[in-house]
Motif scaffolding. Structure first.
Motif, PDB file in Angstrom:
ATOM      1  N   ILE A 115       0.817  -1.220   0.000  1.00  0.00           N
ATOM      2  CA  ILE A 115       0.000   0.000   0.000  1.00  0.00           C
ATOM      3  C   ILE A 115       0.846   1.264   0.000  1.00  0.00           C
ATOM      4  CG2 ILE A 115      -1.907  -1.153   1.166  1.00  0.00           C
ATOM      5  CD1 ILE A 115      -1.019   0.135   3.740  1.00  0.00           C
ATOM      6  N   GLU A 116       2.132   1.138   0.389  1.00  0.00           N
ATOM      7  CA  GLU A 116       2.989   2.315   0.422  1.00  0.00           C
ATOM      8  C   GLU A 116       3.116   2.904  -0.979  1.00  0.00           C
ATOM      9  OE1 GLU A 116       3.466  -0.010   3.894  1.00  0.00           O
ATOM     10  OE2 GLU A 116       3.714  -0.584   1.797  1.00  0.00           O
ATOM     11  N   GLY A 117       2.885   4.211  -1.093  1.00  0.00           N
ATOM     12  CA  GLY A 117       2.990   4.876  -2.380  1.00  0.00           C
ATOM     13  C   GLY A 117       1.701   4.919  -3.175  1.00  0.00           C
ATOM     14  N   THR A 118       0.656   4.250  -2.695  1.00  0.00           N
ATOM     15  CA  THR A 118      -0.626   4.284  -3.407  1.00  0.00           C
ATOM     16  C   THR A 118      -1.445   5.481  -2.930  1.00  0.00           C
ATOM     17  OG1 THR A 118      -1.592   2.800  -1.746  1.00  0.00           O
ATOM     18  CG2 THR A 118      -0.693   1.791  -3.740  1.00  0.00           C
ATOM     19  N   PRO A 119      -2.302   6.045  -3.790  1.00  0.00           N
ATOM     20  CA  PRO A 119      -3.093   7.231  -3.403  1.00  0.00           C
ATOM     21  C   PRO A 119      -4.311   6.869  -2.570  1.00  0.00           C
ATOM     22  CG  PRO A 119      -3.529   6.636  -5.690  1.00  0.00           C
ATOM     23  CD  PRO A 119      -2.455   5.701  -5.219  1.00  0.00           C
ATOM     24  N   VAL A 120      -4.584   7.723  -1.608  1.00  0.00           N
ATOM     25  CA  VAL A 120      -5.735   7.537  -0.730  1.00  0.00           C
ATOM     26  C   VAL A 120      -6.944   8.246  -1.325  1.00  0.00           C
ATOM     27  CG1 VAL A 120      -6.662   8.053   1.572  1.00  0.00           C
ATOM     28  CG2 VAL A 120      -4.281   7.373   1.304  1.00  0.00           C
ATOM     29  N   CYS A 121      -8.110   7.700  -1.108  1.00  0.00           N
ATOM     30  CA  CYS A 121      -9.352   8.320  -1.576  1.00  0.00           C
ATOM     31  C   CYS A 121      -9.440   9.768  -1.081  1.00  0.00           C
ATOM     32  CB  CYS A 121     -10.555   7.524  -1.082  1.00  0.00           C
ATOM     33  SG  CYS A 121     -12.154   8.263  -1.529  1.00  0.00           S
TER      34      CYS A 121
END
Length: 490
Positions: A356-362
């Motif tokens: 999940i590191e580096g993925t965009p949050v809603c």
């Protein structure tokens, strides 16, 4: 188990490694008995070439033959099966043979050399050193971002399995606090210094600390070097605790990126456990839960730590000691996740590797909406309706040299009753991972601007950079060694 291994000829790499030691021990006992190769072969009714094959580690004898060899050499089978090489020369020969039979050496396409008794030690040592360097470079080249992301995903899964509570580290922290006589309340800088002194370290503040480090520990001379200029965003006690925590935990130099991450997690956990002792923190949080007023700000102020440290520590104790499932996020102002943890079934965005590191949050989650709140001094609370249910979060902005970050702690709706801020009117709806939630622009805007815009992306340098290599990723070893040489006691 040894007899089962020997019962059949085995050709695996591990069996080959065992055969090498066995062969060298047979040779050593034969020479000790003053027997020639031919004499041993005659004693066991085998051809000399068969005995040579065994001694060179190219074949493991069956149990009956092994017993015959032991009888002829007047030793026991256990003597032959001892995993230790018979002498230093044999150990060197075995190491070179194993290296030549490994996949890295084979990939070089080099013809293996014959490791005979006439080959000088210096030659074998040179070959072994060259192989070890090639193997190290091979490991570094394999340390891709994919490896790091996979290691992060595996580590987070193990943390979730234990509710992010490490009982052994809690015990180490409690014992250390007891040794220095800490009786409760915030842990002072003087107490931290006494801990370092108890472990045999003196503290030295310098102005030329290597730029890639927060501290440098000189294990040879019992010194911990720290910067003279303290960061306004960091607790001055944390670098000291982190420096000796690795020694307290008896960490060896990490052999791969996954081990490096695990050691960092353990070091940070122990640091937090020393700054917010379990007994005192649980008592404080239990009282707050009884009065239905748990607050990260209150926990922060009670133990004089940063908001992020208080939030991290809460995730250690929330489920194991308070029965509250929880999630935690640290999100950069760009919207990407830096750190995250959950055991409350909240659905973090992830890539194909589960990282999940580096993925965009809603954009609708509290970790993102808090950036739009003008009031940066008061805590911000929000309910978010998601496909997994409704979650409540408390979030705050913290500054660092890399930019602003939001630090958020959240719980499922049924557990919000224990927290201050549950009466907030802030509410949002997230349909992520559906693209229509926040990743796809409204159709009217798409029709107007698609193909008519050309934004220049401000790409983070870390996105294009290779994963830092070395024993301690991102640290310049030459710079560190030069520093230690300059500062060592004369």
């Amino acid at each position: 188990m040894a007899c089962m291994t020997i019962a059949d000829d085995v050709n695996t790499d591990q069996a080959g490694a065992d055969a090498l030691t066995l062969g060298r021990r047979v040779r050593a006992f034969r020479i000790r008995q003053g027997m020639t190769l031919e004499a041993l072969a005659a004693a066991i009714d085998r051809a000399p070439s068969q005995v040579s094959t065994i001694e060179n580690g190219n074949r493991e004898p069956r149990l009956a033959l092994l017993r015959a060899i032991a009888s002829a050499l007047e030793v026991s089978v256990d003597d032959l099966l001892d995993p230790e090489p018979p002498d230093e020369r044999s150990a060197l020969e075995i190491a070179v043979e194993r290296a030549q039979r490994g996949s890295v050496f084979s990939a070089l396409g080099i013809q293996p050399m014959r490791v005979g008794k006439t080959v000088p030690d210096a030659t074998l040592q040179a070959v072994l050193a060259l192989h070890q360097e090639v193997e190290r470079l091979h490991r570094e080249r394999a340390a891709t971002p994919e490896e790091a992301r996979r290691a992060n995903a595996e580590l987070r899964a193990s943390m979730r399995a234990r509710d992010n509570y490490f009982a052994d580290l809690e015990t180490i922290a409690a014992d250390m606090l007891s040794v220095v006589g800490h009786s409760g309340g915030p842990v002072s800088h003087q107490t931290v210094t006494e801990m370092a002194d108890h472990l045999g370290f003196s503290l030295h503040y310098v102005g030329d600390l290597p730029h890639s480090t927060r501290s440098v520990t000189d294990k040879r001379n019992g010194r911990i070097y720290l910067p003279t200029e303290q960061s306004a965003s960091r607790d001055s006690r944390s670098p000291i605790l982190q420096a000796f925590a690795s020694q307290l935990l008896e960490h060896d130099e990490p052999g791969n990126y996954a081990e490096f991450l695990r050691q960092r997690i353990e070091t940070n956990y122990l640091t937090a456990a020393l700054l917010l002792p379990e007994r005192d923190a649980v008592a404080f949080l239990t009282e707050a839960k009884n009065f239905r007023r748990i607050s990260m700000e209150d926990l922060r102020d009670a133990f004089a730590v940063s908001y992020e440290t208080a939030s991290h520590r809460f995730t250690n104790l929330a489920t194991a000691r308070l029965g509250i499932p929880v999630h935690f996020m640290k999100v950069h102002e760009s919207g990407t996740i830096i750190k995250a943890y959950e055991n409350d079934s909240v659905s973090f965005p992830s890539d194909a590797l589960g990282a999940i590191e580096g993925t965009p949050v809603c954009r609708s989650w509290t970790a993102r909406t808090v950036f739009d709140v003008p009031d940066r001094f008061s805590p911000y609370y929000q309910y978010t309706d998601t496909p997994r249910g409704t979650f409540w979060c408390t979030s705050r902005i913290e500054k660092a040299k890399e930019g602003d970050y939001s630090v958020s702690v959240g719980v499922p709706f049924e557990h919000v009753k224990w927290f201050r801020g549950r009466d907030t009117s802030h509410r949002a709806v997230s349909r992520c991972p559906e693209e229509t939630c926040c990743r796809r622009p409204p159709s009217a805007l798409s029709e107007k601007w698609e193909g008519q815009s050309w934004p220049a992306a401000r790409t983070p340098t870390s996105l294009l950079a290779a994963l830092p290599t070395g024993t301690f990723p991102g640290v310049d070893a030459s710079e560190v060694y030069d520093f230690l040489e300059r500062h060592q006691p004369r």
